[in-house]
Design a protein around this motif. Sequence first.
Motif, PDB file in Angstrom:
ATOM      1  N   GLY A 154       0.805  -1.218   0.000  1.00 31.81           N
ATOM      2  CA  GLY A 154       0.000   0.000   0.000  1.00 31.81           C
ATOM      3  C   GLY A 154       0.836   1.266   0.000  1.00 31.81           C
ATOM      4  O   GLY A 154       0.340   2.349  -0.262  1.00 31.81           O
ATOM      5  N   TYR A 155       2.119   1.116   0.307  1.00 24.91           N
ATOM      6  CA  TYR A 155       3.074   2.227   0.364  1.00 24.91           C
ATOM      7  C   TYR A 155       4.375   1.756  -0.268  1.00 24.91           C
ATOM      8  O   TYR A 155       4.620   0.561  -0.393  1.00 24.91           O
ATOM      9  CB  TYR A 155       3.393   2.595   1.828  1.00 24.91           C
ATOM     10  CG  TYR A 155       2.213   3.046   2.617  1.00 24.91           C
ATOM     11  CD1 TYR A 155       1.886   4.396   2.697  1.00 24.91           C
ATOM     12  CD2 TYR A 155       1.426   2.133   3.306  1.00 24.91           C
ATOM     13  CE1 TYR A 155       0.804   4.819   3.438  1.00 24.91           C
ATOM     14  CE2 TYR A 155       0.329   2.550   4.050  1.00 24.91           C
ATOM     15  CZ  TYR A 155       0.029   3.893   4.115  1.00 24.91           C
ATOM     16  OH  TYR A 155      -1.044   4.314   4.840  1.00 24.91           O
ATOM     17  N   GLY A 156       5.268   2.709  -0.612  1.00 21.71           N
ATOM     18  CA  GLY A 156       6.642   2.336  -0.897  1.00 21.71           C
ATOM     19  C   GLY A 156       7.208   1.780   0.396  1.00 21.71           C
ATOM     20  O   GLY A 156       6.922   2.302   1.471  1.00 21.71           O
ATOM     21  N   GLN A 157       7.988   0.705   0.328  1.00 23.49           N
ATOM     22  CA  GLN A 157       8.392   0.031   1.548  1.00 23.49           C
ATOM     23  C   GLN A 157       9.869  -0.355   1.546  1.00 23.49           C
ATOM     24  O   GLN A 157      10.360  -0.945   0.589  1.00 23.49           O
ATOM     25  CB  GLN A 157       7.554  -1.237   1.730  1.00 23.49           C
ATOM     26  CG  GLN A 157       7.835  -1.997   2.982  1.00 23.49           C
ATOM     27  CD  GLN A 157       6.987  -3.245   3.071  1.00 23.49           C
ATOM     28  OE1 GLN A 157       7.504  -4.346   3.096  1.00 23.49           O
ATOM     29  NE2 GLN A 157       5.674  -3.078   3.083  1.00 23.49           N
ATOM     30  N   LEU A 158      10.561  -0.002   2.626  1.00 25.05           N
ATOM     31  CA  LEU A 158      11.900  -0.516   2.894  1.00 25.05           C
ATOM     32  C   LEU A 158      11.755  -1.586   3.963  1.00 25.05           C
ATOM     33  O   LEU A 158      11.106  -1.376   4.989  1.00 25.05           O
ATOM     34  CB  LEU A 158      12.820   0.586   3.408  1.00 25.05           C
ATOM     35  CG  LEU A 158      13.257   1.626   2.398  1.00 25.05           C
ATOM     36  CD1 LEU A 158      14.054   2.726   3.100  1.00 25.05           C
ATOM     37  CD2 LEU A 158      14.092   0.988   1.305  1.00 25.05           C
ATOM     38  N   PHE A 159      12.358  -2.735   3.728  1.00 23.37           N
ATOM     39  CA  PHE A 159      12.297  -3.896   4.604  1.00 23.37           C
ATOM     40  C   PHE A 159      13.744  -4.228   4.958  1.00 23.37           C
ATOM     41  O   PHE A 159      14.466  -4.799   4.143  1.00 23.37           O
ATOM     42  CB  PHE A 159      11.603  -5.028   3.825  1.00 23.37           C
ATOM     43  CG  PHE A 159      11.380  -6.285   4.596  1.00 23.37           C
ATOM     44  CD1 PHE A 159      10.333  -6.390   5.488  1.00 23.37           C
ATOM     45  CD2 PHE A 159      12.207  -7.384   4.390  1.00 23.37           C
ATOM     46  CE1 PHE A 159      10.112  -7.575   6.171  1.00 23.37           C
ATOM     47  CE2 PHE A 159      11.990  -8.572   5.068  1.00 23.37           C
ATOM     48  CZ  PHE A 159      10.943  -8.670   5.962  1.00 23.37           C
ATOM     49  N   LEU A 160      14.205  -3.804   6.139  1.00 25.60           N
ATOM     50  CA  LEU A 160      15.626  -3.802   6.482  1.00 25.60           C
ATOM     51  C   LEU A 160      15.925  -4.809   7.587  1.00 25.60           C
ATOM     52  O   LEU A 160      15.463  -4.651   8.721  1.00 25.60           O
ATOM     53  CB  LEU A 160      16.034  -2.399   6.929  1.00 25.60           C
ATOM     54  CG  LEU A 160      15.657  -1.269   5.960  1.00 25.60           C
ATOM     55  CD1 LEU A 160      15.942   0.085   6.588  1.00 25.60           C
ATOM     56  CD2 LEU A 160      16.377  -1.436   4.635  1.00 25.60           C
ATOM     57  N   VAL A 161      16.712  -5.825   7.283  1.00 26.74           N
ATOM     58  CA  VAL A 161      17.040  -6.877   8.240  1.00 26.74           C
ATOM     59  C   VAL A 161      18.129  -6.365   9.187  1.00 26.74           C
ATOM     60  O   VAL A 161      19.200  -5.955   8.738  1.00 26.74           O
ATOM     61  CB  VAL A 161      17.524  -8.154   7.521  1.00 26.74           C
ATOM     62  CG1 VAL A 161      17.854  -9.245   8.537  1.00 26.74           C
ATOM     63  CG2 VAL A 161      16.477  -8.643   6.521  1.00 26.74           C
ATOM     64  N   ILE A 162      17.841  -6.396  10.501  1.00 26.66           N
ATOM     65  CA  ILE A 162      18.837  -5.947  11.468  1.00 26.66           C
ATOM     66  C   ILE A 162      19.453  -7.110  12.244  1.00 26.66           C
ATOM     67  O   ILE A 162      20.534  -6.955  12.804  1.00 26.66           O
ATOM     68  CB  ILE A 162      18.279  -4.873  12.415  1.00 26.66           C
ATOM     69  CG1 ILE A 162      17.065  -5.369  13.187  1.00 26.66           C
ATOM     70  CG2 ILE A 162      17.943  -3.622  11.636  1.00 26.66           C
ATOM     71  CD1 ILE A 162      16.599  -4.410  14.269  1.00 26.66           C
ATOM     72  N   SER A 163      18.795  -8.267  12.267  1.00 23.75           N
ATOM     73  CA  SER A 163      19.412  -9.458  12.841  1.00 23.75           C
ATOM     74  C   SER A 163      18.738 -10.691  12.255  1.00 23.75           C
ATOM     75  O   SER A 163      17.588 -10.650  11.819  1.00 23.75           O
ATOM     76  CB  SER A 163      19.316  -9.467  14.369  1.00 23.75           C
ATOM     77  OG  SER A 163      17.994  -9.666  14.801  1.00 23.75           O
ATOM     78  N   GLY A 164      19.495 -11.786  12.239  1.00 22.01           N
ATOM     79  CA  GLY A 164      18.985 -13.034  11.683  1.00 22.01           C
ATOM     80  C   GLY A 164      19.037 -13.039  10.173  1.00 22.01           C
ATOM     81  O   GLY A 164      19.773 -12.271   9.551  1.00 22.01           O
ATOM     82  N   GLU A 165      18.231 -13.919   9.601  1.00 27.24           N
ATOM     83  CA  GLU A 165      18.158 -14.000   8.144  1.00 27.24           C
ATOM     84  C   GLU A 165      16.790 -14.505   7.735  1.00 27.24           C
ATOM     85  O   GLU A 165      16.073 -15.132   8.507  1.00 27.24           O
ATOM     86  CB  GLU A 165      19.250 -14.903   7.581  1.00 27.24           C
ATOM     87  CG  GLU A 165      19.132 -16.356   7.981  1.00 27.24           C
ATOM     88  CD  GLU A 165      20.257 -17.199   7.397  1.00 27.24           C
ATOM     89  OE1 GLU A 165      21.359 -16.694   7.192  1.00 27.24           O
ATOM     90  OE2 GLU A 165      19.987 -18.382   7.144  1.00 27.24           O
ATOM     91  N   GLY A 166      16.454 -14.217   6.493  1.00 26.95           N
ATOM     92  CA  GLY A 166      15.171 -14.636   5.955  1.00 26.95           C
ATOM     93  C   GLY A 166      15.158 -14.449   4.458  1.00 26.95           C
ATOM     94  O   GLY A 166      16.197 -14.545   3.803  1.00 26.95           O
TER      95      GLY A 166
END
Length: 122
Positions: free
Chosen positions: A53-65
Amino acid sequence: MKVIEFSHEHAEPITLFESVSASSVHIGDGVGEAHVYCIYFEPNSVIGRHQAGYGQLFLVISGEGWASGEDDHRVKLTAGQGAYFERGEFHSKGSDTGMTVIMVQVSDLNPQTIHITSQPST
């Protein structure tokens, strides 16, 4: 989907405000309504495919996926990496082992392009 590198090696020294031993990575700019979330993914978790619904930043700070964009291809993400989804882009994300993410949503988001990979490798 575009993969964003924001690890320490991409940081530039902060020289303003009498800063000492601090650096930053310019990730993006935006205009309009904004939302910021911290998302905790437990092992074997998924946020299913949906339209941004918006522009989105998805920033991993720990772990992994992983994250997938319009092509539904899962791309591995680790701490210091992230993904950018354009408003309206279908996407999903999840983790087999667990991760913590900062998610930034802005009506009109323009990520800093210097560290973006448009054709991520697996």
